[in-house]
Design a protein around this motif. Structure first.
Motif, short mmCIF file in Angstrom:
data_model
loop_
_atom_site.label_atom_id
_atom_site.label_comp_id
_atom_site.label_asym_id
_atom_site.label_seq_id
_atom_site.Cartn_x
_atom_site.Cartn_y
_atom_site.Cartn_z
N VAL A 44 -4.32 4.62 6.97
CA VAL A 44 -5.64 5.16 6.62
C VAL A 44 -6.24 4.40 5.43
N ASN A 45 -5.41 3.98 4.48
CA ASN A 45 -5.93 3.22 3.35
C ASN A 45 -6.50 1.87 3.79
N HIS A 46 -5.87 1.29 4.80
CA HIS A 46 -6.40 0.02 5.33
C HIS A 46 -7.75 0.26 6.03
N ILE A 47 -7.85 1.37 6.74
CA ILE A 47 -9.13 1.74 7.37
C ILE A 47 -10.21 1.87 6.30
N PHE A 48 -9.91 2.60 5.22
CA PHE A 48 -10.90 2.82 4.17
C PHE A 48 -11.26 1.51 3.47
N GLU A 49 -10.26 0.68 3.24
CA GLU A 49 -10.51 -0.60 2.58
C GLU A 49 -11.47 -1.46 3.40
N LEU A 50 -11.25 -1.52 4.72
CA LEU A 50 -12.12 -2.31 5.59
C LEU A 50 -13.54 -1.73 5.63
N TYR A 51 -13.63 -0.43 5.82
CA TYR A 51 -14.94 0.19 6.00
C TYR A 51 -15.77 0.10 4.72
N TYR A 52 -15.20 0.50 3.60
CA TYR A 52 -15.98 0.58 2.36
C TYR A 52 -16.23 -0.79 1.74
N ASN A 53 -15.61 -1.82 2.29
CA ASN A 53 -15.94 -3.19 1.91
C ASN A 53 -16.83 -3.86 2.97
N GLN A 54 -17.40 -3.02 3.83
CA GLN A 54 -18.40 -3.41 4.83
C GLN A 54 -17.86 -4.39 5.88
N PHE A 56 -17.12 -3.94 9.01
CA PHE A 56 -17.23 -2.90 10.03
C PHE A 56 -16.60 -3.29 11.36
N GLN A 57 -16.75 -4.53 11.78
CA GLN A 57 -16.15 -4.93 13.05
C GLN A 57 -14.63 -4.92 12.94
N GLU A 58 -14.10 -5.41 11.84
CA GLU A 58 -12.65 -5.37 11.63
C GLU A 58 -12.15 -3.93 11.59
N CYS A 59 -12.92 -3.09 10.93
CA CYS A 59 -12.53 -1.68 10.83
C CYS A 59 -12.52 -1.02 12.21
N MET A 60 -13.56 -1.30 12.99
CA MET A 60 -13.65 -0.73 14.34
C MET A 60 -12.48 -1.19 15.20
N PHE A 81 -16.12 5.53 15.01
CA PHE A 81 -17.52 5.79 15.32
C PHE A 81 -18.43 5.45 14.14
N SER A 82 -17.95 5.64 12.92
CA SER A 82 -18.75 5.26 11.74
C SER A 82 -19.02 3.76 11.73
N SER A 83 -17.99 2.98 12.06
CA SER A 83 -18.16 1.52 12.11
C SER A 83 -19.10 1.11 13.23
N ALA A 84 -18.96 1.75 14.39
CA ALA A 84 -19.86 1.46 15.52
C ALA A 84 -21.31 1.76 15.13
N TYR A 85 -21.51 2.85 14.41
CA TYR A 85 -22.86 3.22 13.95
C TYR A 85 -23.41 2.16 13.00
N GLN A 86 -22.58 1.71 12.06
CA GLN A 86 -23.02 0.69 11.11
C GLN A 86 -23.38 -0.62 11.81
N GLN A 260 -14.42 3.42 -7.30
CA GLN A 260 -13.63 2.20 -7.10
C GLN A 260 -13.28 2.01 -5.63
N CYS A 261 -13.09 3.11 -4.91
CA CYS A 261 -12.77 3.04 -3.48
C CYS A 261 -14.02 2.81 -2.63
N ASP A 262 -15.19 2.95 -3.24
CA ASP A 262 -16.45 2.81 -2.51
C ASP A 262 -17.41 1.92 -3.30
N PRO A 263 -17.05 0.65 -3.51
CA PRO A 263 -17.84 -0.22 -4.39
C PRO A 263 -19.25 -0.51 -3.90
N ASN A 264 -19.49 -0.35 -2.59
CA ASN A 264 -20.83 -0.59 -2.03
C ASN A 264 -21.64 0.69 -1.85
N LEU A 265 -21.08 1.79 -2.35
CA LEU A 265 -21.77 3.09 -2.35
C LEU A 265 -22.21 3.52 -0.95
#
Length: 335
Positions: A44-54, A56-60, A81-86, A260-265
């Motif tokens: 799950v931490n890897h999922i969050f790291e990918l998503y919150y660093n934008q 999105f395709q890698e996260c998906m 689904f969040s990544s697909a939306y982005q 810190q976990c969401d640097p791109n807000l």
């Protein structure tokens, strides 16, 4: 006499060996559980790291991989689904899943009639994806309530799987929370956390419910040992509970961790920075630090009206005048 002593010694030795074997078994179970939880947290931490660093395709892609390896990972469904939306691929992804579901059912009915469909891993995955997609459409569609009801109906079917999955109960808890059915939501969350105590989505919604009810200590007690999970929306809820409980230093620390976990807000990193600034301004009377944290928002979101307004408020803030206003207000209320 000697025989009795020997018997006692043998009996004692056997008791010691039995107890040692029991301890070994308990330790092995504990070690296995710890290893499993560690692996889940890493995923799950890897999922969050990918998503919150934008990414999105890698996260998906990673979420899809996790889902196919582990049916029971609610974060993977949510962020798939969040990544697909982005990526503006949400409808494409949902259409593809619908086709896969229809194809699976047709194939199953023609080749595996005598088997239990609920026991099929592919069916379990597609059903959960269907349920979570409907919940996601609730948040993004004008016809939200329809999709929320569809999500509940689909996830309730998942309760008939031969194995209980925390992701089923987590999905239902989100839906019941949005329908303001608090008792049902709490029941589902507790079931999810009994299966997987570190499910970050279930922890987030547990905290949302308790915070809404004013049970801030409940949130703190449950979440304080899970700050190693890098999910900003969950961490924000913990920070909010600390703040409302008057534990301002802990609140600052937790809000900053969420940021810190969401640097791109993208998630609750934004409101976490706002709350940090507010605590420094209104609780600690430190205008410089408050303005500094509001300005961090503008570095990422230059057009943020909230941040610009907060900076102006901070520049004009006078603690003595505010205290006088509050004192006058209190006096007038007593008259």
């Amino acid at each position: 006499m000697l025989k009795n002593i020997l018997k006692k010694e043998v009996g004692m030795r056997n008791l010691i060996i039995t107890n040692l074997l029991l301890l070994l078994i308990l330790f092995t179970v504990w070690a296995d559980d710890n290893l499993k939880e560690k692996n889940e947290v890493e995923k799950v931490n890897h999922i969050f790291e990918l998503y919150y660093n934008q990414k999105f395709q890698e996260c998906m892609d990673y979420c899809w991989q996790v889902i196919n390896q582990d049916v029971d990972n609610s974060a993977a469904y949510v962020f798939y689904f969040s990544s697909a939306y982005q990526l503006d691929k949400l409808q494409e992804v949902i259409n593809d899943l619908d086709n896969k579901y229809i194809s699976f059912i047709q194939n199953f009915n023609s080749t595996k009639k005598n088997e239990i469909i609920e026991a099929q891993k592919e069916y379990q995955i597609l059903t959960l994806l269907n349920g979570y997609s409907n919940i996601f459409l609730y948040f993004t569609s004008s016809n939200g309530n329809y999709y929320l009801d569809e999500g509940i109906d689909t996830l309730r079917k998942s309760l008939f799987f031969p194995v209980s999955f925390s992701s089923v109960y987590t999905g239902l808890s989100i839906a019941y929370f949005e329908k303001k059915l608090n008792e049902k939501a709490i029941s589902m969350i507790n079931k999810a956390l009994n299966i997987n105590p570190s499910d970050p989505i279930a922890l987030e919604y547990f905290a949302k419910l308790q915070n809404n009810l004013g049970n801030y200590q409940q949130t703190i007690s449950r979440l304080k040992n899970y700050t190693y999970i890098k999910y900003p929306d969950m961490l924000y809820q913990l920070g909010y509970a600390y703040e409302r409980n008057g534990q301002y230093d802990e609140a600052l620390k937790t809000y900053l961790l969420a940021y810190q976990c969401d640097p791109n807000l993208l998630g609750q990193g934004f409101i976490s920075l706002v709350r940090v600034g507010d605590i420094y301004l209104y609780i600690k009377n430190d205008k410089e630090k408050a303005i500094y944290y509001y300005q961090q928002i503008l570095k990422i979101l230059p057009d943020s009206l909230v941040a610009k307004t907060k900076i102006e408020e901070a520049k004009n803030y006078n603690p003595k005048e505010e205290n006088k206003k509050n004192n006058d207000k209190t006096k007038n209320e007593k008259k």
